[in-house]
Design a protein around this motif. Structure first.
Motif, PDB file in Angstrom:
ATOM      1  N   LEU A  58       0.821  -1.212   0.000  1.00 51.99           N
ATOM      2  CA  LEU A  58       0.000   0.000   0.000  1.00 51.99           C
ATOM      3  C   LEU A  58       0.856   1.264   0.000  1.00 51.99           C
ATOM      4  CD1 LEU A  58      -2.743  -1.106   2.544  1.00 51.99           C
ATOM      5  CD2 LEU A  58      -3.126  -0.568   0.128  1.00 51.99           C
ATOM      6  N   MET A  59       1.901   1.295   0.830  1.00 52.89           N
ATOM      7  CA  MET A  59       2.721   2.500   0.924  1.00 52.89           C
ATOM      8  C   MET A  59       3.581   2.700  -0.314  1.00 52.89           C
ATOM      9  SD  MET A  59       1.954   4.384   3.350  1.00 52.89           S
ATOM     10  CE  MET A  59       3.307   5.529   3.116  1.00 52.89           C
ATOM     11  N   ARG A  60       4.046   1.625  -0.901  1.00 51.53           N
ATOM     12  CA  ARG A  60       4.785   1.781  -2.151  1.00 51.53           C
ATOM     13  C   ARG A  60       3.870   2.317  -3.239  1.00 51.53           C
ATOM     14  NH1 ARG A  60       5.192  -0.708  -7.655  1.00 51.53           N
ATOM     15  NH2 ARG A  60       7.232   0.015  -8.389  1.00 51.53           N
ATOM     16  N   CYS A 117       4.143   5.932  -5.278  1.00 51.97           N
ATOM     17  CA  CYS A 117       4.148   6.116  -6.730  1.00 51.97           C
ATOM     18  C   CYS A 117       3.244   7.287  -7.133  1.00 51.97           C
ATOM     19  CB  CYS A 117       3.675   4.840  -7.428  1.00 51.97           C
ATOM     20  SG  CYS A 117       4.845   3.471  -7.346  1.00 51.97           S
ATOM     21  N   CYS A 118       2.098   7.399  -6.462  1.00 52.55           N
ATOM     22  CA  CYS A 118       1.161   8.494  -6.766  1.00 52.55           C
ATOM     23  C   CYS A 118       1.806   9.846  -6.489  1.00 52.55           C
ATOM     24  CB  CYS A 118      -0.111   8.347  -5.930  1.00 52.55           C
ATOM     25  SG  CYS A 118      -1.079   6.853  -6.273  1.00 52.55           S
ATOM     26  N   VAL A 119       2.417   9.984  -5.317  1.00 52.61           N
ATOM     27  CA  VAL A 119       3.047  11.247  -4.941  1.00 52.61           C
ATOM     28  C   VAL A 119       4.243  11.542  -5.842  1.00 52.61           C
ATOM     29  CG1 VAL A 119       4.256  12.472  -3.087  1.00 52.61           C
ATOM     30  CG2 VAL A 119       2.283  11.029  -2.554  1.00 52.61           C
ATOM     31  N   LEU A 122      -4.726   5.144  -0.146  1.00 51.50           N
ATOM     32  CA  LEU A 122      -3.817   4.017   0.070  1.00 51.50           C
ATOM     33  C   LEU A 122      -3.011   4.198   1.356  1.00 51.50           C
ATOM     34  CD1 LEU A 122      -2.561   3.610  -3.610  1.00 51.50           C
ATOM     35  CD2 LEU A 122      -4.109   2.076  -2.383  1.00 51.50           C
ATOM     36  N   ALA A 123      -2.548   5.425   1.601  1.00 52.54           N
ATOM     37  CA  ALA A 123      -1.780   5.698   2.817  1.00 52.54           C
ATOM     38  C   ALA A 123      -2.643   5.517   4.064  1.00 52.54           C
ATOM     39  CB  ALA A 123      -1.199   7.108   2.768  1.00 52.54           C
TER      40      ALA A 123
END
Length: 286
Positions: free
Chosen positions: A54-56, A60-62, A99-100
């Protein structure tokens, strides 16, 4: 329309390229096993595996939002969803936030020490995309971000973060420097044109030598930590398997061709798996 949006979102989080989250997962799971001196239990295994993915994905989004103006000038990244305008900045940041938050919900099932450290992990993850504008070796910032699952694993198991966790983080940082410099070598020509700062540019012709030194430092530090904690023969096999892969990567990157450098980066997760396998098997058989 729903199917098209879903396809774009999956492309945004690199769902079809699991190498990224595997690079995060293996050192995190290794730290869990070391902290617990064996199998950490299904709850923590699920929390850290799902949390890593989830954090990866959120990262990617950021990253794609932060780099959208640069990415359009780089051959490898020009067709990313945000860069080409298929996904808006608002959509990408919204997806990243969801996701975060899901990852944070998993952390909430652990303990207060892990929850506290998760805020530091988030801050470092958000800082990395912008480090490339100001830091000559942004891969070092990524190294800390990609290694932060290690102290969090110790926090979740032991409710504290001992010196051992930071030693492992230091060792893992060297591995991240190695594989992300290989990654940066792929885009070096484009990055030079647009003024991006990367370790591949900073190191110049010393890039290959430094990468190999980083591989050696990573394996030496983790080997020193694991010595006496797992059977010697298992540790030897594990480190030999990882070292052989590092030597193979030298053959792929020594000419600095894009294809070879990208292949070395893309297959690095197998090197991390070799170390994790030694940890997991070693604690099982000791």
């Amino acid at each position: 329309m729903l199917r098209e949006r879903l396809s774009l979102y999956l492309d945004l989080i690199r769902w079809d390229r699991p190498a990224g989250w595997l690079l995060l997962l293996w050192p995190t799971l290794s730290a869990l096993w070391i902290a617990a001196e064996g199998f950490p239990g299904w709850h923590l295994l699920a929390v850290f595996t799902l949390g890593t993915i989830l954090m990866r994905s959120a990262g990617c989004c950021v990253n794609d939002v932060a780099d959208r103006e640069f990415d359009r000038h780089v051959k490898r990244t020009a067709q990313r969803p945000v860069t080409r305008g298929a996904v808006s900045v608002k959509e990408a940041l919204g997806l990243g936030a969801v996701l975060a938050l899901l990852a944070f919900a998993l952390v909430l099932t652990t303990n207060t020490v892990t929850i506290a450290w998760s805020f530091a992990a988030l801050a470092i993850s958000l800082a990395y995309p912008y480090a490339k504008r100001f830091v000559s070796m942004p891969q070092a910032v990524l190294g800390v971000a990609f290694s932060f699952g290690i102290p969090m694993a110790f926090a979740a198991v032991q409710s504290r973060v001992p010196l051992l966790a930071w030693v492992l983080l230091l060792g893992n940082l060297f591995w991240v420097l190695a594989y992300d410099t290989e990654y940066a070598m792929v885009d070096r020509d484009d990055d030079l044109k647009i003024g991006m700062k990367t370790s591949a540019i900073t190191l110049g012709r010393a890039d290959v030598a430094v990468i190999m030194l980083c591989y050696a430092s990573y394996l030496a530090i983790w080997g020193a930590v694991l010595a006496g904690r797992v059977p010697a023969w298992i540790l030897a096999v594990s480190l030999a398997a990882a070292g052989a892969q590092a030597a193979w990567h030298y053959g792929l990157i020594r000419t600095r061709e894009r294809a070879g450098c990208f292949k070395a980066f893309r297959l690095n997760h197998w090197l991390g798996f070799a170390v994790f396998a030694g940890v997991a098997v070693g604690y099982t058989l000791r």
